[in-house]
Design a protein around this motif. Sequence first.
Motif, PDB file in Angstrom:
ATOM      1  N   HIS A  26       0.026 -14.811  85.567  1.00  0.00           N
ATOM      2  CA  HIS A  26       1.091 -14.225  86.393  1.00  0.00           C
ATOM      3  C   HIS A  26       2.398 -14.994  86.179  1.00  0.00           C
ATOM      4  O   HIS A  26       3.478 -14.388  86.114  1.00  0.00           O
ATOM      5  CB  HIS A  26       0.687 -14.273  87.868  1.00  0.00           C
ATOM      6  N   ILE A  27       2.318 -16.325  86.055  1.00  0.00           N
ATOM      7  CA  ILE A  27       3.507 -17.138  85.803  1.00  0.00           C
ATOM      8  C   ILE A  27       4.136 -16.763  84.469  1.00  0.00           C
ATOM      9  O   ILE A  27       5.356 -16.609  84.357  1.00  0.00           O
ATOM     10  CB  ILE A  27       3.139 -18.640  85.830  1.00  0.00           C
ATOM     11  N   GLN A  30       5.894 -13.546  84.899  1.00  0.00           N
ATOM     12  CA  GLN A  30       7.118 -13.691  85.671  1.00  0.00           C
ATOM     13  C   GLN A  30       8.240 -14.285  84.822  1.00  0.00           C
ATOM     14  O   GLN A  30       9.390 -13.834  84.870  1.00  0.00           O
ATOM     15  CB  GLN A  30       6.858 -14.590  86.883  1.00  0.00           C
ATOM     16  N   ARG A  33       9.700 -11.800  82.468  1.00  0.00           N
ATOM     17  CA  ARG A  33      10.602 -10.840  83.115  1.00  0.00           C
ATOM     18  C   ARG A  33      11.935 -11.472  83.498  1.00  0.00           C
ATOM     19  O   ARG A  33      12.993 -10.875  83.315  1.00  0.00           O
ATOM     20  CB  ARG A  33       9.928 -10.249  84.365  1.00  0.00           C
ATOM     21  N   SER A  34      11.872 -12.708  84.046  1.00  0.00           N
ATOM     22  CA  SER A  34      13.081 -13.313  84.595  1.00  0.00           C
ATOM     23  C   SER A  34      13.831 -14.215  83.609  1.00  0.00           C
ATOM     24  O   SER A  34      14.994 -14.529  83.826  1.00  0.00           O
ATOM     25  CB  SER A  34      12.725 -14.141  85.836  1.00  0.00           C
ATOM     26  N   ALA A  37      12.577 -19.738  85.610  1.00  0.00           N
ATOM     27  CA  ALA A  37      12.357 -19.851  87.054  1.00  0.00           C
ATOM     28  C   ALA A  37      11.926 -21.274  87.379  1.00  0.00           C
ATOM     29  O   ALA A  37      11.381 -21.986  86.530  1.00  0.00           O
ATOM     30  CB  ALA A  37      11.304 -18.856  87.529  1.00  0.00           C
ATOM     31  N   GLU A  41      10.409 -21.058  93.108  1.00  0.00           N
ATOM     32  CA  GLU A  41      10.408 -19.592  92.952  1.00  0.00           C
ATOM     33  C   GLU A  41       9.025 -19.084  92.560  1.00  0.00           C
ATOM     34  O   GLU A  41       8.552 -18.068  93.093  1.00  0.00           O
ATOM     35  CB  GLU A  41      11.412 -19.182  91.877  1.00  0.00           C
ATOM     36  N   LEU A  42       8.399 -19.785  91.617  1.00  0.00           N
ATOM     37  CA  LEU A  42       7.079 -19.362  91.148  1.00  0.00           C
ATOM     38  C   LEU A  42       6.040 -19.461  92.261  1.00  0.00           C
ATOM     39  O   LEU A  42       5.171 -18.592  92.393  1.00  0.00           O
ATOM     40  CB  LEU A  42       6.652 -20.202  89.939  1.00  0.00           C
ATOM     41  N   ASP A  45       6.540 -16.580  94.565  1.00  0.00           N
ATOM     42  CA  ASP A  45       6.080 -15.342  93.935  1.00  0.00           C
ATOM     43  C   ASP A  45       4.554 -15.236  93.980  1.00  0.00           C
ATOM     44  O   ASP A  45       4.003 -14.157  94.165  1.00  0.00           O
ATOM     45  CB  ASP A  45       6.574 -15.287  92.492  1.00  0.00           C
TER      46      ASP A  45
END
Length: 264
Positions: A26-27, A30, A33-34, A37, A41-42, A45
């Motif tokens: 998932h990290i 993320q 996409r970003s 981070a 923030e992680l 999320d």
Amino acid sequence: MSNAEAEAAPPGGATGTVQSVDRALHILGQLARSGEAGVTELAADLDVHKSTAFRLVATLEAHGLVEQTGDRGKYRLGVGLLRLAGATTARLDVVQEARPLARKLAADTGETVNITVLADRAALYLDQVAGSSALQSHNWVGQRIPLHATANGKVLLSGLEEHALDELLDQLEAYTDATITGQERLRRELAQVREQGYAVAADELEIGLTAVAAPIRNAHGDVIASMSVSGPTFRLAGDKLDAATDALVHVALEVSHRLGWGHR
């Protein structure tokens, strides 16, 4: 729920996945996409404590999958992902370029044609094409075979440096009476494989099975894969083995040319 059960349960209650792996992936998603981070923030999320997110990021960083940016505390995707992607792309390129030629080779010889690559301490089947004479329908794609007892394996071993061979030849299991289990004898055979450009294994992995294999090289001349013709020993012998070897070496060379090796 026990600690082990909690670790195995991913967010949302789904089963069949490991939570820490699911969170690490998932990290990566993320960050893809970003762009970048921070741990805070992680953690938000993922809905986990900051220390948990930090441990996950630190593990990914240790493997080169994420890296810190110039902005302290920020992370982005690492070059380790490029290496993984590059390895996958290279394998796909081999299969894409080799498959039409493998089909023709299987049709011409009537025997099974396989393509393998080195994977840890084994040869991994990437592709397989059955010839008209092949009786078995078993698909070996995705399966692994020993290096020292197979023609494909010997070709892959022949492309390695001495220090790499030292690590792979420490244990040579006997599968039949014909299997080479002595390191010095195997090294002499590998030298012969390099000189003649192909390897043969008759009854070494399985009694009644013979295979001949030739190297597939990349643009730098490195052995990145092996292509083989295999069949029953009673059928793949004498003149037929010689003819299959000649055809195989020609096809493997053509695949190597298509991957950028040598000059046409």
